[in-house]
Design an enzyme around this catalytic site. Structure first.
Site, mmCIF file in Angstrom:
data_model
loop_
_atom_site.group_PDB
_atom_site.id
_atom_site.type_symbol
_atom_site.label_atom_id
_atom_site.label_comp_id
_atom_site.label_asym_id
_atom_site.label_seq_id
_atom_site.Cartn_x
_atom_site.Cartn_y
_atom_site.Cartn_z
ATOM 1 C CG ASP A 75 -1.871 1.154 1.290
ATOM 2 O OD1 ASP A 75 -1.947 1.893 0.293
ATOM 3 O OD2 ASP A 75 -2.541 1.327 2.322
ATOM 4 C CG ASP A 77 -3.123 3.818 -3.564
ATOM 5 O OD1 ASP A 77 -3.993 2.999 -3.929
ATOM 6 O OD2 ASP A 77 -3.310 4.639 -2.654
ATOM 7 C CD GLU A 78 -5.391 -0.581 -2.104
ATOM 8 O OE1 GLU A 78 -5.623 -0.624 -0.880
ATOM 9 O OE2 GLU A 78 -6.268 -0.762 -2.973
#
Length: 399
Positions: A10, A105-106
């Site tokens: 993350d 963003d993961e």
């Protein structure tokens, strides 16, 4: 020791960190990322320097200035963030088995063999964190979570921010997350939390101890059983997601809040939604228009139709609903959204004798629309449109 199967990455304050990486003058300073450059807009992201003053996602621009007088605002540039996302994915894939890019963003990494051992998985997490900083940008840090399935890995990745490295497994569950509330867990909505509380499940400890078959009844779905079994450490694979619809909601900049200007933005959103649906080979049997007005008021209407992927049909539905909205004289429009629902694959659409429609095949108008799509893609811009509309570039278009 339980075998680890998933590693979750993350990225921390990703949008703000990317801007700080791109512009060294922003480093170490409070930064807010906005979709609309107006005082009434809201932050879609904030740097940790800004978060220290209480600024967070959703904070209004004027409130952010009050909380953090020195904050610097930058417009969101989603294309830039996607390019950095792709660089990070490339770095991860060189070192580990990149299983999925979960969002901008993961990232999810599959573990197995030697990396299924906790110590090796932790070493891999440290290597990935260092590689991202060294090869993509020194301002980009991430939190890493490790677990025997994707759910526990994701929860672990949220435990320590920024720059965390945590693991969850039956050996440290549920004590390690006992401080979290039910709706801190991914997948627990306010509605599910209310159902759990009605069933005397007040916290994580009670949820962890729940019989998975009882969870199925509480959720009213097999997803409840899957969730609790994953929470208890079973290796429950992710199911492929099903597409429920297409659409987008746009918070309007001040110059587009008059009804005549908002209408043109709505036409643009409709065109884009139908084009995406057509590209993926789906058609929809329901069209919805959602409008947010001042003082918390809203206006929503929906129409059903024979499943279609023809832009002209959906624009006609939009204009019909908009005419009703205009007749009611509601005034300024704060946001407008369109949604194409009850979608089915075009290949599964039945025939219609009186339209006519051939089972599983596009009609003449849909073929024409697909030709327009190809022309627009070839020239890299919308050279052909269905009448007049108003582009409203924002979060997904800038950069």
């Amino acid at each position: 020791m339980t075998q680890m199967r998933s590693l979750y990455i993350d990225m921390n304050s990703f949008f703000a960190s990317v801007e700080q990486q791109a512009d060294p003058s922003l480093r170490g300073k409070p930064v807010g990322i906005t979709a609309i450059s107006a005082e009434s807009g809201a932050c879609v992201a904030a740097s940790y320097e800004a978060k220290a003053f209480g600024v967070k996602t959703g904070t209004r621009v004027y409130d952010a200035r009050r909380l953090c007088p020195g904050i610097i605002f930058r417009p969101s540039r989603h294309r830039l963030y996607v390019r950095v996302n792709q660089k990070i994915a490339g770095v991860i894939d060189q070192i580990a088995e990149l299983q999925a890019v979960r969002s901008v963003d993961e990232f999810q990494v599959a573990l197995g063999g030697q990396t299924a051992e906790l110590s090796a998985a932790l070493d891999l997490g440290r290597r990935l964190k260092a590689a991202i900083r060294e090869q993509v940008g020194s301002e980009l840090c991430c939190s890493v979570g490790i677990g025997p399935n994707h759910l526990l890995a994701k929860i672990a990745g949220k435990l320590e921010k920024p720059d965390g490295l945590e693991w969850l497994a039956p050996e440290n569950m549920p004590d390690r997350i006992a401080h979290l509330s039910l709706d801190d867990l991914p997948g627990i909505s306010h509605g599910i939390k209310a159902r759990l509380q009605r069933a005397a499940v007040w916290g994580v400890a009670e949820l962890y101890a729940l019989d998975p078959r009882h969870a199925r009844q509480i959720w009213r779905s097999v997803e409840g059983e899957r969730f609790v079994r994953a929470l208890q450490g079973m290796d429950i694979p992710l199911l492929p997601t099903q597409r429920n619809g297409y659409g987008n909601t746009k918070v309007l900049a001040p110059q587009y809040r008059r009804p005549d200007a908002a209408r043109l933005v709505g036409r643009w959103l409709t065109e884009k939604a139908v084009e995406r649906m057509r590209r993926d080979g789906f058609c929809a049997r329901r069209f919805s228009l959602m409008i947010r007005l001042p003082e918390g008021r809203g206006w929503t209407r929906a129409k059903t139709l024979t499943p279609s992927q023809d832009s002209a049909i959906f624009l006609k539905l939009f204009e019909g609903e908009w005419a009703q909205f205009s007749d009611e004289r509601h005034g300024y429009v704060l946001s407008i959204g369109v949604h194409l629902g009850e979608v089915i694959p075009l290949s599964e659409r039945p025939g219609e004798l009186f339209l006519p429609l051939v089972p599983g095949e596009p009609n003449k108008q849909e073929k024409l629309a697909a030709t327009i799509d190809r022309i627009n893609r070839r020239f890299g811009q919308r050279v052909i449109s269905y009448g007049v509309h108003q582009d409203h570039p924002g979060f997904f278009e800038k950069g």
